[in-house]
Design an enzyme around this catalytic site. Structure first.
Site, PDB file in Angstrom:
ATOM      1  N   GLU A   1       0.801  -1.229   0.000  1.00 58.92           N
ATOM      2  CA  GLU A   1       0.000   0.000   0.000  1.00 58.92           C
ATOM      3  C   GLU A   1       0.838   1.285   0.000  1.00 58.92           C
ATOM      4  O   GLU A   1       0.533   2.230   0.722  1.00 58.92           O
ATOM      5  CB  GLU A   1      -0.950   0.004   1.217  1.00 58.92           C
TER       6      GLU A   1
HETATM    7  C1  TNX Z   1      -4.247  -4.136   4.665  1.00 59.96           C
HETATM    8  S1  TNX Z   1      -2.477  -6.367   4.413  1.00 59.96           S
HETATM    9  C2  TNX Z   1      -3.010  -3.812   5.186  1.00 59.96           C
HETATM   10  C3  TNX Z   1      -2.884  -3.381   6.560  1.00 59.96           C
HETATM   11  C4  TNX Z   1      -4.219  -3.316   7.255  1.00 59.96           C
HETATM   12  C5  TNX Z   1      -5.030  -4.509   6.851  1.00 59.96           C
HETATM   13  C6  TNX Z   1      -6.330  -4.625   7.578  1.00 59.96           C
HETATM   14  C7  TNX Z   1      -1.467  -5.298   4.243  1.00 59.96           C
HETATM   15  C8  TNX Z   1      -0.196  -5.767   3.768  1.00 59.96           C
HETATM   16  N1  TNX Z   1      -1.825  -4.041   4.517  1.00 59.96           N
HETATM   17  O1  TNX Z   1      -2.240  -2.129   6.625  1.00 59.96           O
HETATM   18  O2  TNX Z   1      -3.994  -3.311   8.625  1.00 59.96           O
HETATM   19  O3  TNX Z   1      -5.280  -4.448   5.480  1.00 59.96           O
HETATM   20  O4  TNX Z   1      -6.971  -5.812   7.272  1.00 59.96           O
END
Ligand code: TNX
Length: 526
Positions: A338
Protein backbone atom coordinates in the site's frame (compact mmCIF):
# COMPACT_ATOMS: atom_id res chain seq x y z
CA UNK A 1 -3.19 -43.81 5.87
CA UNK A 2 -6.72 -42.97 4.79
CA UNK A 3 -7.55 -46.56 5.33
CA UNK A 4 -6.21 -46.53 8.88
CA UNK A 5 -8.26 -43.45 9.59
CA UNK A 6 -11.45 -44.98 8.32
CA UNK A 7 -10.77 -48.16 10.26
CA UNK A 8 -10.25 -46.13 13.42
CA UNK A 9 -13.53 -44.31 12.81
CA UNK A 10 -15.34 -47.58 12.27
CA UNK A 11 -13.82 -49.12 15.38
CA UNK A 12 -14.80 -46.10 17.44
CA UNK A 13 -18.36 -46.25 16.13
CA UNK A 14 -18.59 -49.97 16.94
CA UNK A 15 -17.27 -49.38 20.45
CA UNK A 16 -19.79 -46.62 21.04
CA UNK A 17 -22.55 -48.85 19.71
CA UNK A 18 -21.50 -51.69 22.02
CA UNK A 19 -21.34 -49.32 24.98
CA UNK A 20 -24.75 -47.92 24.09
CA UNK A 21 -26.31 -51.38 23.98
CA UNK A 22 -24.90 -52.47 27.31
CA UNK A 23 -25.54 -49.44 29.51
CA UNK A 24 -27.74 -46.45 30.20
CA UNK A 25 -27.20 -43.16 28.41
CA UNK A 26 -25.55 -41.55 31.41
CA UNK A 27 -22.94 -44.24 31.95
CA UNK A 28 -22.30 -44.33 28.20
CA UNK A 29 -21.45 -40.66 28.26
CA UNK A 30 -19.17 -41.10 31.28
CA UNK A 31 -17.46 -44.10 29.69
CA UNK A 32 -17.04 -42.26 26.40
CA UNK A 33 -15.44 -39.30 28.13
CA UNK A 34 -12.98 -41.64 29.87
CA UNK A 35 -12.10 -43.71 26.79
CA UNK A 36 -8.89 -42.49 25.17
CA UNK A 37 -9.49 -40.17 22.27
CA UNK A 38 -8.88 -42.05 18.99
CA UNK A 39 -5.35 -41.60 17.72
CA UNK A 40 -5.27 -38.93 15.04
CA UNK A 41 -8.16 -36.80 16.36
CA UNK A 42 -5.84 -33.81 16.66
CA UNK A 43 -5.23 -30.46 14.92
CA UNK A 44 -3.31 -30.27 12.64
CA UNK A 45 -4.23 -33.71 11.26
CA UNK A 46 -1.18 -35.98 11.31
CA UNK A 47 0.34 -37.30 8.09
CA UNK A 48 -0.06 -40.94 9.03
CA UNK A 49 -1.98 -42.78 11.76
CA UNK A 50 -1.87 -46.51 12.51
CA UNK A 51 -4.09 -47.21 15.53
CA UNK A 52 -3.79 -50.54 17.34
CA UNK A 53 -2.80 -52.26 20.54
CA UNK A 54 -3.34 -51.28 24.14
CA UNK A 55 -3.53 -47.70 25.30
CA UNK A 56 -0.87 -46.18 27.53
CA UNK A 57 -1.99 -44.85 30.91
CA UNK A 58 -0.08 -42.09 32.69
CA UNK A 59 -0.03 -42.92 36.41
CA UNK A 60 1.56 -41.66 39.62
CA UNK A 61 4.64 -43.77 38.84
CA UNK A 62 5.16 -42.59 35.24
CA UNK A 63 8.55 -41.04 34.49
CA UNK A 64 9.59 -38.96 31.50
CA UNK A 65 12.80 -40.43 30.12
CA UNK A 66 15.43 -38.66 28.03
CA UNK A 67 18.62 -40.58 27.34
CA UNK A 68 21.99 -38.86 27.49
CA UNK A 69 22.40 -38.90 23.71
CA UNK A 70 19.26 -36.79 23.31
CA UNK A 71 20.96 -34.00 25.24
CA UNK A 72 20.10 -30.79 27.02
CA UNK A 73 17.48 -29.63 24.53
CA UNK A 74 15.63 -32.92 24.94
CA UNK A 75 15.71 -32.49 28.73
CA UNK A 76 14.30 -28.99 28.37
CA UNK A 77 11.44 -30.29 26.22
CA UNK A 78 10.83 -33.05 28.80
CA UNK A 79 10.62 -30.32 31.44
CA UNK A 80 8.12 -28.42 29.31
CA UNK A 81 6.01 -31.58 28.99
CA UNK A 82 6.19 -32.16 32.74
CA UNK A 83 5.06 -28.56 33.33
CA UNK A 84 2.00 -29.20 31.17
CA UNK A 85 1.10 -32.52 32.83
CA UNK A 86 1.93 -32.08 36.52
CA UNK A 87 -0.71 -29.58 37.72
CA UNK A 88 -3.73 -31.40 36.22
CA UNK A 89 -2.61 -34.99 36.86
CA UNK A 90 -1.12 -34.23 40.26
CA UNK A 91 1.67 -36.72 39.49
CA UNK A 92 5.38 -36.14 40.14
CA UNK A 93 6.43 -37.14 36.58
CA UNK A 94 10.18 -37.00 37.25
CA UNK A 95 12.48 -36.45 34.26
CA UNK A 96 15.02 -39.32 34.22
CA UNK A 97 17.96 -40.29 32.05
CA UNK A 98 17.59 -44.04 32.41
CA UNK A 99 15.15 -46.91 32.98
CA UNK A 100 12.42 -48.29 30.80
CA UNK A 101 8.74 -47.60 30.26
CA UNK A 102 7.07 -44.24 30.79
CA UNK A 103 7.16 -41.41 28.27
CA UNK A 104 10.43 -41.61 26.32
CA UNK A 105 11.78 -38.75 24.20
CA UNK A 106 14.67 -39.58 21.92
CA UNK A 107 16.54 -38.20 18.95
CA UNK A 108 17.49 -40.63 16.22
CA UNK A 109 19.60 -40.56 13.11
CA UNK A 110 16.52 -41.18 10.98
CA UNK A 111 16.68 -38.14 8.71
CA UNK A 112 13.38 -39.07 7.08
CA UNK A 113 11.64 -37.35 9.99
CA UNK A 114 13.29 -34.12 8.84
CA UNK A 115 13.71 -30.89 10.79
CA UNK A 116 10.28 -31.01 12.43
CA UNK A 117 8.80 -34.49 12.04
CA UNK A 118 8.32 -37.12 14.73
CA UNK A 119 7.02 -40.59 15.40
CA UNK A 120 4.87 -41.28 18.46
CA UNK A 121 4.32 -44.91 19.47
CA UNK A 122 1.85 -45.66 22.23
CA UNK A 123 1.35 -49.05 23.88
CA UNK A 124 0.74 -50.70 27.22
CA UNK A 125 4.20 -50.09 28.71
CA UNK A 126 5.40 -46.86 27.13
CA UNK A 127 4.95 -43.88 24.86
CA UNK A 128 8.04 -43.52 22.70
CA UNK A 129 8.60 -40.29 20.82
CA UNK A 130 11.32 -40.26 18.18
CA UNK A 131 12.51 -37.28 16.16
CA UNK A 132 15.53 -36.32 14.12
CA UNK A 133 15.70 -32.82 15.63
CA UNK A 134 14.48 -31.26 18.89
CA UNK A 135 11.73 -29.34 17.06
CA UNK A 136 10.20 -32.71 16.17
CA UNK A 137 10.17 -33.73 19.84
CA UNK A 138 8.50 -30.43 20.70
CA UNK A 139 5.79 -30.87 18.05
CA UNK A 140 5.24 -34.45 19.30
CA UNK A 141 4.63 -33.06 22.78
CA UNK A 142 1.82 -30.92 21.30
CA UNK A 143 0.36 -34.07 19.73
CA UNK A 144 0.60 -35.88 23.06
CA UNK A 145 -1.23 -33.03 24.84
CA UNK A 146 -4.06 -33.23 22.34
CA UNK A 147 -4.33 -37.02 22.68
CA UNK A 148 -5.01 -36.59 26.40
CA UNK A 149 -8.37 -35.34 27.75
CA UNK A 150 -8.88 -31.56 27.47
CA UNK A 151 -8.85 -31.29 31.27
CA UNK A 152 -5.09 -31.95 31.16
CA UNK A 153 -4.76 -28.27 30.24
CA UNK A 154 -6.22 -27.09 33.56
CA UNK A 155 -3.84 -25.81 36.19
CA UNK A 156 -5.54 -27.56 39.12
CA UNK A 157 -5.77 -31.26 39.88
CA UNK A 158 -8.36 -33.11 37.74
CA UNK A 159 -9.74 -36.66 37.82
CA UNK A 160 -8.09 -39.13 35.40
CA UNK A 161 -7.60 -41.60 33.92
CA UNK A 162 -4.95 -40.17 31.61
CA UNK A 163 -4.93 -42.54 28.67
CA UNK A 164 -3.41 -42.31 25.21
CA UNK A 165 -4.81 -44.70 22.59
CA UNK A 166 -2.49 -47.41 21.29
CA UNK A 167 -0.80 -47.16 17.92
CA UNK A 168 1.69 -45.09 15.95
CA UNK A 169 1.57 -41.58 14.51
CA UNK A 170 4.24 -40.66 11.97
CA UNK A 171 4.07 -37.00 11.15
CA UNK A 172 5.99 -34.44 9.09
CA UNK A 173 4.85 -30.99 7.89
CA UNK A 174 3.69 -30.15 4.38
CA UNK A 175 5.29 -26.68 4.49
CA UNK A 176 8.40 -25.40 6.26
CA UNK A 177 6.91 -21.94 6.94
CA UNK A 178 3.79 -21.91 9.11
CA UNK A 179 3.38 -18.44 10.48
CA UNK A 180 1.19 -16.09 12.43
CA UNK A 181 1.53 -12.30 12.37
CA UNK A 182 0.65 -9.94 15.16
CA UNK A 183 0.27 -6.21 14.42
CA UNK A 184 1.73 -4.56 17.53
CA UNK A 185 1.74 -1.15 15.85
CA UNK A 186 -1.95 -0.26 15.49
CA UNK A 187 -2.32 -1.31 19.12
CA UNK A 188 0.64 -2.18 21.29
CA UNK A 189 0.81 -5.57 22.98
CA UNK A 190 3.22 -6.18 25.88
CA UNK A 191 5.88 -8.92 25.85
CA UNK A 192 3.70 -10.93 28.26
CA UNK A 193 0.75 -10.67 25.85
CA UNK A 194 2.94 -11.75 22.94
CA UNK A 195 4.22 -14.71 24.98
CA UNK A 196 0.68 -15.77 25.76
CA UNK A 197 -0.07 -15.79 22.02
CA UNK A 198 3.15 -17.73 21.32
CA UNK A 199 2.01 -20.48 23.70
CA UNK A 200 -1.32 -20.71 21.89
CA UNK A 201 0.39 -20.86 18.47
CA UNK A 202 2.78 -23.60 19.62
CA UNK A 203 -0.14 -25.91 20.41
CA UNK A 204 -0.92 -25.97 16.67
CA UNK A 205 2.70 -26.40 15.50
CA UNK A 206 3.04 -22.83 14.14
CA UNK A 207 6.77 -22.13 13.72
CA UNK A 208 7.07 -18.46 12.68
CA UNK A 209 5.98 -15.34 14.55
CA UNK A 210 5.89 -12.29 12.29
CA UNK A 211 5.81 -9.07 14.32
CA UNK A 212 4.55 -5.99 12.47
CA UNK A 213 6.78 -3.59 14.42
CA UNK A 214 6.11 -0.29 12.67
CA UNK A 215 3.28 1.48 10.92
CA UNK A 216 1.70 4.92 10.68
CA UNK A 217 0.32 4.68 14.20
CA UNK A 218 3.38 3.53 16.11
CA UNK A 219 7.05 2.51 16.04
CA UNK A 220 7.50 -0.35 18.50
CA UNK A 221 11.19 -1.29 18.67
CA UNK A 222 14.04 0.66 20.26
CA UNK A 223 16.72 1.68 17.75
CA UNK A 224 19.75 3.19 19.54
CA UNK A 225 20.95 5.28 16.58
CA UNK A 226 17.48 6.80 16.06
CA UNK A 227 16.06 6.90 19.58
CA UNK A 228 13.04 9.10 18.89
CA UNK A 229 11.52 6.40 16.65
CA UNK A 230 10.48 4.53 19.79
CA UNK A 231 10.39 7.25 22.46
CA UNK A 232 8.29 9.61 20.33
CA UNK A 233 7.00 7.46 17.44
CA UNK A 234 5.88 4.77 19.87
CA UNK A 235 3.95 7.15 22.07
CA UNK A 236 0.47 6.54 20.75
CA UNK A 237 -1.75 4.04 18.87
CA UNK A 238 -5.09 3.81 17.08
CA UNK A 239 -7.66 5.77 19.06
CA UNK A 240 -4.97 7.81 20.87
CA UNK A 241 -3.98 5.48 23.71
CA UNK A 242 -0.49 5.58 25.15
CA UNK A 243 1.06 2.99 22.82
CA UNK A 244 4.44 1.65 23.86
CA UNK A 245 7.53 0.00 22.45
CA UNK A 246 9.87 -2.91 23.07
CA UNK A 247 13.24 -2.14 24.58
CA UNK A 248 15.98 -4.28 23.12
CA UNK A 249 15.79 -6.43 26.25
CA UNK A 250 12.02 -6.85 25.74
CA UNK A 251 12.51 -7.87 22.13
CA UNK A 252 15.28 -10.33 23.04
CA UNK A 253 12.98 -11.80 25.67
CA UNK A 254 10.24 -12.34 23.05
CA UNK A 255 12.74 -13.90 20.63
CA UNK A 256 14.03 -16.23 23.38
CA UNK A 257 10.54 -17.22 24.46
CA UNK A 258 9.50 -17.87 20.86
CA UNK A 259 12.64 -19.98 20.31
CA UNK A 260 11.81 -22.03 23.42
CA UNK A 261 8.54 -22.93 21.62
CA UNK A 262 10.34 -23.46 18.28
CA UNK A 263 9.01 -20.30 16.67
CA UNK A 264 11.35 -18.07 14.68
CA UNK A 265 10.61 -14.34 14.95
CA UNK A 266 10.22 -12.49 11.63
CA UNK A 267 10.46 -8.75 12.39
CA UNK A 268 8.81 -6.31 9.97
CA UNK A 269 9.65 -2.67 9.46
CA UNK A 270 7.08 -1.57 6.92
CA UNK A 271 8.51 0.67 4.15
CA UNK A 272 8.32 2.94 2.17
CA UNK A 273 4.63 3.53 3.06
CA UNK A 274 3.06 2.94 6.47
CA UNK A 275 5.82 5.13 7.91
CA UNK A 276 4.07 8.10 9.54
CA UNK A 277 5.41 7.22 13.02
CA UNK A 278 8.99 7.41 11.71
CA UNK A 279 8.31 10.57 9.67
CA UNK A 280 6.77 12.19 12.76
CA UNK A 281 9.82 11.32 14.85
CA UNK A 282 12.45 12.84 12.52
CA UNK A 283 11.73 15.87 10.36
CA UNK A 284 14.82 15.07 8.25
CA UNK A 285 13.15 11.93 6.86
CA UNK A 286 10.49 14.05 5.14
CA UNK A 287 11.02 15.42 1.62
CA UNK A 288 9.83 18.85 2.81
CA UNK A 289 11.79 18.65 6.07
CA UNK A 290 8.62 19.05 8.13
CA UNK A 291 7.57 16.33 10.58
CA UNK A 292 3.86 15.45 10.42
CA UNK A 293 1.92 14.95 13.65
CA UNK A 294 1.54 11.51 15.18
CA UNK A 295 -1.40 9.62 13.69
CA UNK A 296 -4.11 7.70 15.56
CA UNK A 297 -6.64 7.00 12.79
CA UNK A 298 -6.95 3.93 10.55
CA UNK A 299 -6.46 5.26 7.01
CA UNK A 300 -3.72 3.68 4.91
CA UNK A 301 -1.55 4.82 2.00
CA UNK A 302 -0.87 8.45 2.97
CA UNK A 303 2.75 8.27 4.18
CA UNK A 304 6.04 7.62 2.38
CA UNK A 305 9.72 7.74 3.14
CA UNK A 306 11.52 10.29 0.93
CA UNK A 307 13.02 8.14 -1.82
CA UNK A 308 15.47 10.72 -3.33
CA UNK A 309 17.01 11.73 0.03
CA UNK A 310 20.31 10.13 1.12
CA UNK A 311 19.34 10.21 4.79
CA UNK A 312 16.54 7.73 4.03
CA UNK A 313 19.15 5.03 3.35
CA UNK A 314 21.31 5.93 6.34
CA UNK A 315 18.15 5.49 8.43
CA UNK A 316 17.31 2.19 6.75
CA UNK A 317 20.86 0.87 7.16
CA UNK A 318 20.88 1.71 10.88
CA UNK A 319 17.47 0.17 11.51
CA UNK A 320 18.18 -3.03 9.58
CA UNK A 321 21.64 -3.35 11.16
CA UNK A 322 20.32 -3.05 14.71
CA UNK A 323 17.30 -5.25 14.05
CA UNK A 324 19.45 -7.91 12.36
CA UNK A 325 21.79 -7.96 15.34
CA UNK A 326 18.82 -8.57 17.65
CA UNK A 327 17.25 -11.26 15.45
CA UNK A 328 18.67 -14.78 15.18
CA UNK A 329 16.05 -15.67 12.53
CA UNK A 330 16.86 -15.54 8.84
CA UNK A 331 14.28 -13.00 7.65
CA UNK A 332 13.86 -9.25 7.76
CA UNK A 333 10.43 -8.22 6.44
CA UNK A 334 10.52 -4.80 4.76
CA UNK A 335 6.78 -4.44 4.12
CA UNK A 336 6.20 -2.73 0.79
CA UNK A 337 2.39 -2.82 0.81
CA UNK A 338 0.00 0.00 0.00
CA UNK A 339 2.71 2.52 -0.91
CA UNK A 340 0.05 4.68 -2.55
CA UNK A 341 1.97 7.90 -1.85
CA UNK A 342 5.20 6.64 -3.44
CA UNK A 343 5.43 7.07 -7.26
CA UNK A 344 5.99 3.67 -8.91
CA UNK A 345 9.49 4.42 -10.23
CA UNK A 346 10.47 5.63 -6.76
CA UNK A 347 8.98 2.47 -5.24
CA UNK A 348 11.08 0.26 -7.50
CA UNK A 349 14.24 2.26 -6.80
CA UNK A 350 13.57 2.20 -3.08
CA UNK A 351 12.96 -1.55 -2.99
CA UNK A 352 16.24 -2.17 -4.84
CA UNK A 353 18.12 -0.28 -2.14
CA UNK A 354 16.16 -1.69 0.78
CA UNK A 355 16.72 -5.28 -0.38
CA UNK A 356 20.45 -4.60 -0.72
CA UNK A 357 20.56 -3.37 2.88
CA UNK A 358 18.90 -6.58 4.12
CA UNK A 359 21.43 -8.65 2.15
CA UNK A 360 24.28 -6.55 3.57
CA UNK A 361 23.34 -7.72 7.07
CA UNK A 362 23.11 -11.35 6.03
CA UNK A 363 19.33 -11.67 6.11
CA UNK A 364 16.74 -12.92 3.65
CA UNK A 365 14.27 -10.35 2.30
CA UNK A 366 10.59 -10.78 3.00
CA UNK A 367 8.06 -8.32 1.65
CA UNK A 368 4.34 -8.09 0.97
CA UNK A 369 3.57 -9.30 -2.55
CA UNK A 370 3.68 -5.78 -4.03
CA UNK A 371 7.42 -6.47 -4.01
CA UNK A 372 6.79 -8.61 -7.10
CA UNK A 373 5.85 -5.40 -8.92
CA UNK A 374 9.40 -4.16 -8.28
CA UNK A 375 12.56 -6.29 -8.70
CA UNK A 376 12.67 -9.00 -6.03
CA UNK A 377 16.26 -10.14 -5.41
CA UNK A 378 17.22 -13.79 -5.69
CA UNK A 379 16.03 -15.65 -2.62
CA UNK A 380 13.39 -13.06 -1.69
CA UNK A 381 10.10 -14.25 -0.19
CA UNK A 382 6.87 -12.48 -1.11
CA UNK A 383 3.90 -12.65 1.23
CA UNK A 384 0.69 -12.86 -0.79
CA UNK A 385 -2.29 -11.06 0.79
CA UNK A 386 -4.55 -10.74 -2.25
CA UNK A 387 -7.99 -12.22 -2.62
CA UNK A 388 -8.41 -13.05 -6.33
CA UNK A 389 -5.52 -15.41 -7.01
CA UNK A 390 -5.07 -14.00 -10.53
CA UNK A 391 -2.17 -11.57 -9.98
CA UNK A 392 0.08 -11.95 -13.04
CA UNK A 393 3.05 -10.20 -11.39
CA UNK A 394 3.06 -12.69 -8.55
CA UNK A 395 2.99 -15.67 -10.93
CA UNK A 396 5.76 -14.15 -13.06
CA UNK A 397 7.94 -13.57 -9.99
CA UNK A 398 7.29 -17.12 -8.75
CA UNK A 399 8.32 -18.45 -12.18
CA UNK A 400 11.53 -16.45 -11.82
CA UNK A 401 12.25 -18.02 -8.41
CA UNK A 402 10.57 -15.79 -5.82
CA UNK A 403 9.06 -18.00 -3.11
CA UNK A 404 5.65 -17.25 -1.64
CA UNK A 405 4.10 -17.26 1.79
CA UNK A 406 0.35 -17.46 1.35
CA UNK A 407 -1.94 -15.20 3.40
CA UNK A 408 -4.97 -14.69 1.14
CA UNK A 409 -6.95 -12.00 2.97
CA UNK A 410 -10.36 -13.59 2.31
CA UNK A 411 -9.18 -16.82 3.98
CA UNK A 412 -6.17 -16.27 6.24
CA UNK A 413 -6.73 -12.73 7.62
CA UNK A 414 -7.70 -13.25 11.23
CA UNK A 415 -8.91 -9.64 11.52
CA UNK A 416 -11.84 -10.17 9.11
CA UNK A 417 -15.23 -10.35 10.83
CA UNK A 418 -16.77 -13.84 11.06
CA UNK A 419 -20.22 -12.55 10.17
CA UNK A 420 -22.09 -9.24 10.03
CA UNK A 421 -22.66 -9.28 13.80
CA UNK A 422 -18.97 -9.64 14.79
CA UNK A 423 -18.15 -6.55 16.85
CA UNK A 424 -14.38 -6.63 16.34
CA UNK A 425 -12.47 -6.68 13.08
CA UNK A 426 -12.80 -5.34 9.56
CA UNK A 427 -14.63 -6.60 6.49
CA UNK A 428 -12.80 -5.25 3.43
CA UNK A 429 -11.93 -8.80 2.30
CA UNK A 430 -15.39 -10.10 3.16
CA UNK A 431 -16.90 -12.00 6.07
CA UNK A 432 -14.78 -15.05 6.84
CA UNK A 433 -16.33 -17.72 9.01
CA UNK A 434 -14.39 -20.81 10.09
CA UNK A 435 -15.45 -22.94 7.10
CA UNK A 436 -14.41 -20.31 4.56
CA UNK A 437 -11.12 -19.74 6.35
CA UNK A 438 -10.35 -23.48 5.96
CA UNK A 439 -11.54 -23.71 2.32
CA UNK A 440 -8.40 -23.24 0.26
CA UNK A 441 -5.18 -24.88 -0.84
CA UNK A 442 -1.95 -22.83 -0.74
CA UNK A 443 -0.61 -24.52 -3.87
CA UNK A 444 -3.62 -23.69 -6.08
CA UNK A 445 -5.09 -20.48 -4.61
CA UNK A 446 -3.07 -18.50 -7.16
CA UNK A 447 -3.62 -19.96 -10.61
CA UNK A 448 -0.56 -20.99 -12.60
CA UNK A 449 2.08 -21.12 -9.86
CA UNK A 450 5.05 -23.34 -10.58
CA UNK A 451 5.20 -26.26 -8.16
CA UNK A 452 7.52 -25.74 -5.23
CA UNK A 453 7.12 -21.96 -5.18
CA UNK A 454 5.00 -21.95 -2.02
CA UNK A 455 7.15 -21.87 1.10
CA UNK A 456 4.16 -21.93 3.41
CA UNK A 457 1.27 -20.06 4.96
CA UNK A 458 0.73 -17.27 7.44
CA UNK A 459 -2.29 -15.99 9.34
CA UNK A 460 -1.93 -12.22 9.88
CA UNK A 461 -3.81 -10.45 12.67
CA UNK A 462 -4.10 -6.69 12.15
CA UNK A 463 -5.00 -4.81 15.28
CA UNK A 464 -6.88 -1.64 14.27
CA UNK A 465 -9.87 -2.84 16.33
CA UNK A 466 -8.12 -5.04 18.91
CA UNK A 467 -6.89 -3.82 22.28
CA UNK A 468 -6.70 -6.82 24.64
CA UNK A 469 -5.52 -10.44 24.61
CA UNK A 470 -9.18 -11.44 24.80
CA UNK A 471 -9.73 -9.53 21.52
CA UNK A 472 -6.71 -11.18 19.88
CA UNK A 473 -7.90 -14.64 20.91
CA UNK A 474 -11.48 -14.04 19.81
CA UNK A 475 -10.34 -13.29 16.27
CA UNK A 476 -7.57 -15.91 16.11
CA UNK A 477 -9.56 -18.77 17.59
CA UNK A 478 -10.83 -20.87 16.07
CA UNK A 479 -9.55 -19.79 12.65
CA UNK A 480 -5.84 -19.98 13.46
CA UNK A 481 -5.85 -23.79 14.00
CA UNK A 482 -7.34 -24.20 10.51
CA UNK A 483 -4.58 -22.16 8.86
CA UNK A 484 -2.03 -24.09 10.92
CA UNK A 485 -3.54 -27.35 9.63
CA UNK A 486 -3.43 -26.13 6.04
CA UNK A 487 0.27 -25.42 6.60
CA UNK A 488 1.13 -28.69 8.35
CA UNK A 489 -1.14 -31.48 7.12
CA UNK A 490 -0.89 -33.31 3.79
CA UNK A 491 -3.42 -32.05 1.21
CA UNK A 492 -4.91 -35.58 1.18
CA UNK A 493 -6.20 -35.10 4.75
CA UNK A 494 -8.02 -31.86 3.88
CA UNK A 495 -11.72 -32.38 4.62
CA UNK A 496 -14.14 -29.89 6.14
CA UNK A 497 -16.49 -32.53 7.66
CA UNK A 498 -13.55 -34.27 9.32
CA UNK A 499 -11.85 -31.01 10.34
CA UNK A 500 -14.96 -29.43 11.85
CA UNK A 501 -15.48 -32.38 14.18
CA UNK A 502 -11.80 -32.42 15.21
CA UNK A 503 -12.00 -28.65 15.73
CA UNK A 504 -15.13 -29.09 17.84
CA UNK A 505 -13.06 -31.29 20.18
CA UNK A 506 -10.63 -28.39 20.59
CA UNK A 507 -13.39 -26.33 22.24
CA UNK A 508 -13.03 -27.84 25.73
CA UNK A 509 -9.23 -27.64 25.39
CA UNK A 510 -9.29 -23.95 24.47
CA UNK A 511 -11.74 -23.37 27.32
CA UNK A 512 -9.46 -25.24 29.76
CA UNK A 513 -6.57 -23.03 28.62
CA UNK A 514 -8.63 -19.90 29.20
CA UNK A 515 -8.56 -18.93 25.51
CA UNK A 516 -11.39 -16.59 24.56
CA UNK A 517 -12.60 -18.21 21.34
CA UNK A 518 -15.56 -17.57 19.04
CA UNK A 519 -18.14 -20.38 19.21
CA UNK A 520 -18.90 -20.28 15.51
CA UNK A 521 -22.24 -21.88 14.61
CA UNK A 522 -20.59 -23.75 11.72
CA UNK A 523 -18.68 -25.92 14.23
CA UNK A 524 -20.54 -28.65 16.23
CA UNK A 525 -18.92 -27.70 19.58
CA UNK A 526 -18.89 -30.41 22.23
C1 TNX B 1 -4.25 -4.14 4.66
S1 TNX B 1 -2.48 -6.37 4.41
C2 TNX B 1 -3.01 -3.81 5.19
C3 TNX B 1 -2.88 -3.38 6.56
C4 TNX B 1 -4.22 -3.32 7.25
C5 TNX B 1 -5.03 -4.51 6.85
C6 TNX B 1 -6.33 -4.63 7.58
C7 TNX B 1 -1.47 -5.30 4.24
C8 TNX B 1 -0.20 -5.77 3.77
N1 TNX B 1 -1.82 -4.04 4.52
O1 TNX B 1 -2.24 -2.13 6.62
O2 TNX B 1 -3.99 -3.31 8.62
O3 TNX B 1 -5.28 -4.45 5.48
O4 TNX B 1 -6.97 -5.81 7.27
Amino acid sequence: MRQHRTMAGLLGALLLLAAGLSSTGATTAAAASRAPRPLGRIVPAPASVAPGGSPYTITSTTAIRVDAATGAEGRRIAGYLADVLRPSTGYALPVRADGSGGIRLRLSGDARLGEEGYRLESGRSAITVTAHRPAGLFHAVQTLRQLLPASVERRTRQPGPWQVAGGTITDTPRYAYRGAMLDVSRHFFTPAQVERYIDQLALYKVNRLHLHLSDDQGWRIAIDSWPRLATYGGRTQVGGGKGGYYTKADYRRIVRYAASRYLEVVPEIDTPGHTNAALASYASLNCDGVAPPLYTGTDVGFSSLCVPKEVTYAFLDDVVRELSALTPGRYIHIGGDEAHSTPHTDYVAFMDKAQAVVAKYGKTVMGWHQLTGARPVAGAVAQYWGTAGDEAEVVAAAKAGTRLVMSPANRAYLDMKYDATTKLGLDWAGLVDVDRSYAWDPSTFIKGLPSGSVLGVEAPLWSETLTTSADVEYMAFPRLPGIAEIGWSPASTHSWPDYRSRLAEQGPRLAALGVNFYRSPVVPWE
